[in-house]
Design a protein around this motif. Sequence first.
Motif, PDB file in Angstrom:
ATOM      1  N   LYS A 123      39.300 -12.235  21.865  1.00  0.00           N
ATOM      2  CA  LYS A 123      38.566 -12.851  22.958  1.00  0.00           C
ATOM      3  C   LYS A 123      37.427 -11.977  23.457  1.00  0.00           C
ATOM      4  CE  LYS A 123      39.327 -14.595  27.646  1.00  0.00           C
ATOM      5  NZ  LYS A 123      40.326 -14.776  28.732  1.00  0.00           N
ATOM      6  N   ALA A 124      37.654 -10.659  23.497  1.00  0.00           N
ATOM      7  CA  ALA A 124      36.636  -9.750  24.043  1.00  0.00           C
ATOM      8  C   ALA A 124      35.338  -9.833  23.248  1.00  0.00           C
ATOM      9  CB  ALA A 124      37.158  -8.318  24.044  1.00  0.00           C
ATOM     10  N   ILE A 125      35.449  -9.886  21.916  1.00  0.00           N
ATOM     11  CA  ILE A 125      34.260  -9.924  21.077  1.00  0.00           C
ATOM     12  C   ILE A 125      33.558 -11.281  21.184  1.00  0.00           C
ATOM     13  CG2 ILE A 125      33.486  -9.980  18.670  1.00  0.00           C
ATOM     14  CD1 ILE A 125      35.475  -7.742  18.095  1.00  0.00           C
ATOM     15  N   LEU A 126      34.335 -12.367  21.116  1.00  0.00           N
ATOM     16  CA  LEU A 126      33.737 -13.695  21.186  1.00  0.00           C
ATOM     17  C   LEU A 126      33.095 -13.947  22.546  1.00  0.00           C
ATOM     18  CD1 LEU A 126      36.441 -15.812  19.326  1.00  0.00           C
ATOM     19  CD2 LEU A 126      34.140 -15.293  18.537  1.00  0.00           C
ATOM     20  N   THR A 127      33.832 -13.620  23.612  1.00  0.00           N
ATOM     21  CA  THR A 127      33.287 -13.838  24.958  1.00  0.00           C
ATOM     22  C   THR A 127      32.133 -12.884  25.230  1.00  0.00           C
ATOM     23  OG1 THR A 127      35.513 -14.454  25.681  1.00  0.00           O
ATOM     24  CG2 THR A 127      33.878 -14.039  27.394  1.00  0.00           C
ATOM     25  N   TYR A 181      26.393 -11.777  25.660  1.00  0.00           N
ATOM     26  CA  TYR A 181      25.264 -10.997  25.144  1.00  0.00           C
ATOM     27  C   TYR A 181      24.131 -11.918  24.710  1.00  0.00           C
ATOM     28  CZ  TYR A 181      22.451  -8.132  22.043  1.00  0.00           C
ATOM     29  OH  TYR A 181      21.391  -7.501  21.436  1.00  0.00           O
ATOM     30  N   VAL A 182      24.476 -12.924  23.902  1.00  0.00           N
ATOM     31  CA  VAL A 182      23.470 -13.879  23.431  1.00  0.00           C
ATOM     32  C   VAL A 182      22.888 -14.668  24.602  1.00  0.00           C
ATOM     33  CG1 VAL A 182      23.168 -16.025  22.129  1.00  0.00           C
ATOM     34  CG2 VAL A 182      24.348 -14.096  21.080  1.00  0.00           C
ATOM     35  N   GLY A 183      23.780 -15.142  25.500  1.00  0.00           N
ATOM     36  CA  GLY A 183      23.332 -15.960  26.615  1.00  0.00           C
ATOM     37  C   GLY A 183      22.396 -15.218  27.553  1.00  0.00           C
ATOM     38  N   LEU A 184      22.756 -13.993  27.938  1.00  0.00           N
ATOM     39  CA  LEU A 184      21.934 -13.226  28.872  1.00  0.00           C
ATOM     40  C   LEU A 184      20.569 -12.893  28.268  1.00  0.00           C
ATOM     41  CD1 LEU A 184      24.626 -10.801  30.371  1.00  0.00           C
ATOM     42  CD2 LEU A 184      23.431 -12.637  31.571  1.00  0.00           C
ATOM     43  N   ASN A 185      20.551 -12.486  27.000  1.00  0.00           N
ATOM     44  CA  ASN A 185      19.285 -12.134  26.366  1.00  0.00           C
ATOM     45  C   ASN A 185      18.424 -13.365  26.101  1.00  0.00           C
ATOM     46  OD1 ASN A 185      19.031  -9.088  25.599  1.00  0.00           O
ATOM     47  ND2 ASN A 185      21.168  -9.585  25.186  1.00  0.00           N
ATOM     48  N   ASN A 244      21.684  -6.268  28.430  1.00  0.00           N
ATOM     49  CA  ASN A 244      22.644  -5.553  27.597  1.00  0.00           C
ATOM     50  C   ASN A 244      23.673  -4.804  28.439  1.00  0.00           C
ATOM     51  OD1 ASN A 244      20.858  -6.380  25.526  1.00  0.00           O
ATOM     52  ND2 ASN A 244      21.407  -4.613  24.316  1.00  0.00           N
ATOM     53  N   TYR A 245      23.216  -4.249  29.545  1.00  0.00           N
ATOM     54  CA  TYR A 245      24.150  -3.572  30.461  1.00  0.00           C
ATOM     55  C   TYR A 245      25.201  -4.566  30.949  1.00  0.00           C
ATOM     56  CZ  TYR A 245      25.918  -1.648  34.842  1.00  0.00           C
ATOM     57  OH  TYR A 245      26.735  -1.232  35.865  1.00  0.00           O
ATOM     58  N   GLY A 246      24.744  -5.756  31.397  1.00  0.00           N
ATOM     59  CA  GLY A 246      25.678  -6.760  31.886  1.00  0.00           C
ATOM     60  C   GLY A 246      26.653  -7.230  30.818  1.00  0.00           C
ATOM     61  N   ALA A 247      26.130  -7.499  29.604  1.00  0.00           N
ATOM     62  CA  ALA A 247      26.991  -7.960  28.510  1.00  0.00           C
ATOM     63  C   ALA A 247      27.996  -6.895  28.105  1.00  0.00           C
ATOM     64  CB  ALA A 247      26.130  -8.357  27.311  1.00  0.00           C
ATOM     65  N   GLY A 248      27.565  -5.630  28.079  1.00  0.00           N
ATOM     66  CA  GLY A 248      28.466  -4.529  27.727  1.00  0.00           C
ATOM     67  C   GLY A 248      29.589  -4.382  28.729  1.00  0.00           C
ATOM     68  N   MET A 249      29.258  -4.491  30.010  1.00  0.00           N
ATOM     69  CA  MET A 249      30.275  -4.360  31.053  1.00  0.00           C
ATOM     70  C   MET A 249      31.289  -5.499  30.979  1.00  0.00           C
ATOM     71  SD  MET A 249      30.075  -1.632  32.703  1.00  0.00           S
ATOM     72  CE  MET A 249      28.962  -0.233  32.867  1.00  0.00           C
ATOM     73  N   ILE A 250      30.811  -6.714  30.719  1.00  0.00           N
ATOM     74  CA  ILE A 250      31.714  -7.859  30.615  1.00  0.00           C
ATOM     75  C   ILE A 250      32.639  -7.715  29.406  1.00  0.00           C
ATOM     76  CG2 ILE A 250      31.823 -10.348  30.149  1.00  0.00           C
ATOM     77  CD1 ILE A 250      29.169 -10.560  31.773  1.00  0.00           C
ATOM     78  N   ALA A 251      32.053  -7.379  28.243  1.00  0.00           N
ATOM     79  CA  ALA A 251      32.863  -7.222  27.027  1.00  0.00           C
ATOM     80  C   ALA A 251      33.867  -6.086  27.188  1.00  0.00           C
ATOM     81  CB  ALA A 251      31.956  -6.958  25.832  1.00  0.00           C
ATOM     82  N   ASN A 284      28.464   2.229  27.010  1.00  0.00           N
ATOM     83  CA  ASN A 284      28.083   2.592  25.644  1.00  0.00           C
ATOM     84  C   ASN A 284      27.912   1.355  24.774  1.00  0.00           C
ATOM     85  OD1 ASN A 284      27.559   4.446  23.491  1.00  0.00           O
ATOM     86  ND2 ASN A 284      29.643   4.136  22.757  1.00  0.00           N
ATOM     87  N   VAL A 285      28.759   0.342  24.990  1.00  0.00           N
ATOM     88  CA  VAL A 285      28.639  -0.919  24.244  1.00  0.00           C
ATOM     89  C   VAL A 285      27.274  -1.554  24.501  1.00  0.00           C
ATOM     90  CG1 VAL A 285      29.494  -3.290  24.038  1.00  0.00           C
ATOM     91  CG2 VAL A 285      31.114  -1.394  24.166  1.00  0.00           C
ATOM     92  N   GLY A 286      26.918  -1.685  25.784  1.00  0.00           N
ATOM     93  CA  GLY A 286      25.659  -2.322  26.131  1.00  0.00           C
ATOM     94  C   GLY A 286      24.448  -1.562  25.635  1.00  0.00           C
TER      95      GLY A 286
END
Length: 401
Positions: free
Chosen positions: A90-94, A99-103, A311-318, A331-333
């Motif tokens: 779920k973490a990767i898919l969500t 990530y795609v949505g925010l960018n 990317n920061y937001g997507a990394g924090m969510i994931a 680091n992910v973001g």
Amino acid sequence: MDMLIFEVGIAVALITLTGLISSRLRFSVIPFYILIGMAVGPHAPQIGIVDLRFIESSTFIEFMGRLGILFLLFYLGLEFSVSRLLKSGKAILTGGMFYVGLNFVSGLLLGWFMNLPLQETLVVCGIMTSSSTAIVAKVLVDLKRTANPETEIIMGMIMFDDLFIAIHISILTGLVLSGATSFLSVLLVSLSALLFIVLFLIIGRKCIKYIDKALNIKSSELFLLTVMTLLFLVAGFSETLHVAEAIGALMMGLVLGESRHVSRIEHQIMPFKDFFGAIFFFSFGLTIEPSSLGGAVGMTIIAVILTIASNYGAGMIAGRLAGMSPKASLNVGFTLVSRGEFSIIMANIGKAGGLMASIQSFAVLYVLILAVLGPILTKESPRIYASYERLRKRMKRRETG
């Protein structure tokens, strides 16, 4: 006097020298290839028999660049696995969707703010949504982070992003290159392209056992010729259906990625991917007039800020979904910030469709900045997080004091 081979030799020599310099500096080679292409071209001088304008060879170099796109996407397909992505959790898919949505939304906002037409806006969305798989993978290896717990999340999110970009390219090709004008005709072209992709992948997976039998060839020469035949026929045929040739190459890679011969195919294709891929970035640089970049500076700065924030937001969510620490999430973001090959492919679609020339200039500056800034942010992410924590604690002490 025919100088074609000599000019190509000069181009390869420049690419090689640039690669050696970037390797010594331990930076991603992609922006260096683009920069050396921009430094020469029609505006460059001719020194004796050394013609840095590449007048005679420009068409041939551009064709070699097209081959570079095919090999880059084909190789990516060989290493991509949709089934592995679906099993990744779920973490990767969500996280990938965020990530795609925010960018993508960042691209829409930028297009609206800059008052761009719809087609140009969608090209910008693609440019801003596509992380560079090549740069990210290289940075993770160079920083010895391949064994880090967040690396699986990073690579999974890249796989999701690549899958989305493949679909976006097919839709964008139908919109920009098909000549369709009405909404209905564009929709029909796009749906037919997506239908072709889905049917090809389904039929390809069903036929993989027969492909494996056909590839059961001892001769390395005949094996390579067979693989090349499949690659070029599928890539070429896909263009007749308004599916970008690059997506045809990606689909062929996805099918052969399920083959028991995949390791042998990767070994045979990698030299072509490296050589023609380098020429692809160089040839893109050749098409850019450095003096035209000034008009895209403001747009690029806004895009870079939006990308880092997204990317920061997507990394924090994931990271939160995967139960990782804020430090690992950051680091992910930051690792996904780099932009490269897919962004250039998007810009080329815009160029082929006769869209605004400023999109090319924007893509160059955007890729150059993030291809350099991305690895730096990835390397310094622990220090950035430590600085943030110190600042947060200091502010908290002031509030309680």
